[in-house]
Write an enzyme that holds these catalytic residues in place. Structure first.
Site, PDB file in Angstrom:
ATOM      1  N   SER A  87       4.664  -1.298   3.007  1.00 29.29           N
ATOM      2  CA  SER A  87       3.976  -2.386   3.709  1.00 29.29           C
ATOM      3  C   SER A  87       4.236  -3.756   3.114  1.00 29.29           C
ATOM      4  O   SER A  87       3.322  -4.573   2.949  1.00 29.29           O
ATOM      5  CB  SER A  87       2.464  -2.123   3.780  1.00 29.29           C
ATOM      6  OG  SER A  87       2.210  -0.950   4.503  1.00 29.29           O
ATOM      7  N   SER A  88       5.490  -4.040   2.823  1.00 28.38           N
ATOM      8  CA  SER A  88       5.833  -5.381   2.357  1.00 28.38           C
ATOM      9  C   SER A  88       5.533  -6.414   3.437  1.00 28.38           C
ATOM     10  O   SER A  88       5.124  -7.539   3.127  1.00 28.38           O
ATOM     11  CB  SER A  88       7.313  -5.444   1.962  1.00 28.38           C
ATOM     12  OG  SER A  88       8.157  -5.046   3.031  1.00 28.38           O
ATOM     13  N   TYR A 103      10.203   3.561  16.132  1.00 24.28           N
ATOM     14  CA  TYR A 103       8.745   3.534  16.009  1.00 24.28           C
ATOM     15  C   TYR A 103       8.106   3.438  17.398  1.00 24.28           C
ATOM     16  O   TYR A 103       7.204   4.209  17.742  1.00 24.28           O
ATOM     17  CB  TYR A 103       8.355   2.327  15.153  1.00 24.28           C
ATOM     18  CG  TYR A 103       6.929   2.284  14.660  1.00 24.28           C
ATOM     19  CD1 TYR A 103       6.640   2.367  13.306  1.00 24.28           C
ATOM     20  CD2 TYR A 103       5.866   2.123  15.528  1.00 24.28           C
ATOM     21  CE1 TYR A 103       5.330   2.306  12.834  1.00 24.28           C
ATOM     22  CE2 TYR A 103       4.554   2.060  15.079  1.00 24.28           C
ATOM     23  CZ  TYR A 103       4.291   2.153  13.733  1.00 24.28           C
ATOM     24  OH  TYR A 103       2.994   2.094  13.278  1.00 24.28           O
ATOM     25  N   ASP A 161      -1.872  -0.578   7.555  1.00 21.07           N
ATOM     26  CA  ASP A 161      -1.202  -1.411   6.561  1.00 21.07           C
ATOM     27  C   ASP A 161      -2.008  -2.658   6.242  1.00 21.07           C
ATOM     28  O   ASP A 161      -2.238  -3.002   5.078  1.00 21.07           O
ATOM     29  CB  ASP A 161       0.189  -1.806   7.053  1.00 21.07           C
ATOM     30  CG  ASP A 161       1.096  -0.604   7.240  1.00 21.07           C
ATOM     31  OD1 ASP A 161       0.688   0.523   6.873  1.00 21.07           O
ATOM     32  OD2 ASP A 161       2.207  -0.777   7.767  1.00 21.07           O
ATOM     33  N   ARG A 202       0.841  -1.198   0.000  1.00 20.17           N
ATOM     34  CA  ARG A 202       0.000   0.000   0.000  1.00 20.17           C
ATOM     35  C   ARG A 202       0.875   1.247   0.000  1.00 20.17           C
ATOM     36  O   ARG A 202       2.047   1.213   0.382  1.00 20.17           O
ATOM     37  CB  ARG A 202      -0.933   0.021   1.206  1.00 20.17           C
ATOM     38  CG  ARG A 202      -0.239   0.209   2.564  1.00 20.17           C
ATOM     39  CD  ARG A 202      -0.264   1.649   3.043  1.00 20.17           C
ATOM     40  NE  ARG A 202       0.524   1.828   4.259  1.00 20.17           N
ATOM     41  CZ  ARG A 202       1.782   2.205   4.285  1.00 20.17           C
ATOM     42  NH1 ARG A 202       2.424   2.430   3.161  1.00 20.17           N
ATOM     43  NH2 ARG A 202       2.428   2.361   5.431  1.00 20.17           N
ATOM     44  N   ASP A 207      -2.368   6.371  12.655  1.00 18.73           N
ATOM     45  CA  ASP A 207      -3.264   5.209  12.690  1.00 18.73           C
ATOM     46  C   ASP A 207      -3.278   4.585  14.074  1.00 18.73           C
ATOM     47  O   ASP A 207      -4.287   4.020  14.499  1.00 18.73           O
ATOM     48  CB  ASP A 207      -2.921   4.188  11.605  1.00 18.73           C
ATOM     49  CG  ASP A 207      -1.513   3.640  11.683  1.00 18.73           C
ATOM     50  OD1 ASP A 207      -0.632   4.313  12.274  1.00 18.73           O
ATOM     51  OD2 ASP A 207      -1.273   2.542  11.154  1.00 18.73           O
ATOM     52  N   GLU A 216      -0.017  10.192   8.369  1.00 16.93           N
ATOM     53  CA  GLU A 216       1.103   9.335   8.781  1.00 16.93           C
ATOM     54  C   GLU A 216       1.315   9.375  10.283  1.00 16.93           C
ATOM     55  O   GLU A 216       1.250  10.438  10.910  1.00 16.93           O
ATOM     56  CB  GLU A 216       2.382   9.791   8.074  1.00 16.93           C
ATOM     57  CG  GLU A 216       3.260   8.668   7.624  1.00 16.93           C
ATOM     58  CD  GLU A 216       2.593   7.848   6.522  1.00 16.93           C
ATOM     59  OE1 GLU A 216       2.152   6.711   6.819  1.00 16.93           O
ATOM     60  OE2 GLU A 216       2.518   8.326   5.382  1.00 16.93           O
TER      61      GLU A 216
END
Length: 402
Positions: free
Chosen positions: A144-145, A240, A190, A42, A51, A48
């Protein structure tokens, strides 16, 4: 100078990727696959790092996929074997949800094992499977792999067990896998993007209620350009989690139960009680929630210039207040901003978790090739690194191919 065709990265189409993964499965396991599934990465147009703060996000599934092919293993096997084609690595994973305990297990296996564990917890017995997979989603690019891998795994398990999970349950199962097995406290964007994506639509996702509002995005005159800085990042290095903790502590000091109930006046009135980083994070969260809802309204009304201004403001906030950008991402955005309206650029910003990865740029379709030339030439001149660029329309979400 390279031509724009050479600079524009063209990945395998989904049918081509499916064909290749099917063939690889038969070569590796000596039998054709019984099940084939696909799940997309995505890109987030705006919204950003909110979420996980009850905010709104505006992503879309992209035309880059993880494809998995699987078949039931021989009866003597009690574990599933997952083979990554591009990484040429194997993982033998427990189908009872047992955690990983092998030191040489490849890093991608934690996402798969987390989904196996979550699926087992729903009460569905899992067969041992022979699986191979490959991906056209760039790794470590903020596209978002990992979520695509998780959602592909869950979709494969649905196919193999004849189960159909509620879509929200499926996305949340995959999110929990990332929390518990990869150690990344991500929000829901994601996984929801990979599960719920639709062609021709952006998805305004309310991360508090989990409600989804479709935002049509079908203007042929506007192209969405994704530029990979080719600076890799890992979100489990603590950055993060640190920012999420700072947001949580700021909200507690402000005295509200949700960021949706906070305005900038609330942040300012509690400034003396907030640390410097807490104040900056709070300022970003409040501003980004507002920018995202305004962007969705502007897209629906065709006010693309307003969308561009909001994208630039989002990037500046992510760079200065949330401090998740980097010099390479700032450079790509500045290069696009300098091209400006005269060169067909509408807006640009970093996208994804940050610390490297990609930018997303809205550009007029007939000037996209020239913009790619400019970005690649000037970025490589200043960094010594060649970026990769590709365009994408909103794509369908996860589905069973066979």
């Amino acid at each position: 100078m390279n031509s724009s065709d050479e600079l524009h990265t063209v990945a395998e189409t989904l049918p081509q990727l499916v064909t290749r993964v099917r063939q690889s499965h038969e070569e590796i396991y000596g039998k054709p696959p019984e099940f084939v599934v696909a799940a997309p990465g995505r890109v987030n147009l705006i919204g950003e790092h909110i979420d996980y703060n009850d905010g709104f996000v505006l992503p879309m599934a992209i035309e880059r996929y993880v494809v998995m092919a699987g078949s039931r293993a021989d009866a003597k096997h009690v574990q599933s074997r997952f083979h990554s084609i591009s990484m040429d690595s194997d993982a033998f994973l427990a189908t009872d949800g047992s955690p990983l305990d092998l030191p040489d297990t490849p890093g991608w296996a934690c996402y798969v094992q987390g989904v196996l564990a979550g699926f087992a917890a729903t009460g569905h017995p899992l067969p041992a499977l022979d699986v191979c997979f490959d991906s056209t989603v760039p790794l470590g690019g903020g596209l978002s792999s990992s979520a695509a891998l998780e959602v592909a795994t869950a979709t494969l398990l649905e196919a193999a067990t004849g189960t159909t999970l509620d879509l929200r349950q499926k996305a949340l199962l995959c999110q929990k896998a990332e929390h518990d097995f990869a150690g990344v406290p991500c929000g829901i964007m994601d996984q929801f993007s990979s599960v719920f994506g639709n062609a021709g639509e952006l998805m305004l996702l309310d991360c508090r209620s989990q409600d989804i509002t479709a935002v049509p995005f079908t203007d042929d005159g506007v192209t969405l350009l994704i530029t990979n800085s080719n600076v890799k990042h890992e979100l489990n290095g603590g950055e993060y989690a640190e920012r999420r903790s700072q947001c949580d502590s700021a909200l507690k000091k402000i005295g509200k139960s949700s960021w949706r109930d906070v305005c900038q006046d609330d942040v300012e009135s509690h400034r003396d009680h907030l640390t410097g980083p807490e104040y900056q994070r709070a300022t970003h969260v409040v501003g980004e929630i507002d920018r995202t809802t305004r962007a969705a309204e502007a897209i629906s009304a065709g006010r693309m210039d307003e969308v561009g201004e909001l994208m630039y403001a989002s990037h500046d906030s992510l760079s200065n207040d949330f401090e998740v950008s980097c010099s390479e991402l700032d450079l790509l955005v500045d290069l696009a901003r300098n091209v400006g309206d005269a060169g067909g650029v509408i807006g640009s910003r970093m996208t994804g978790g940050g610390f490297g990865g990609c930018t997303v740029t809205l550009v007029k379709t007939d000037t996209a090739a020239a913009l790619i030339d400019t970005l690649v030439k000037n970025y490589e001149s200043e960094t010594g690194v060649k970026p990769s660029c590709f365009t994408s329309c909103p794509a369908p979400g996860a589905h069973i191919v066979k």
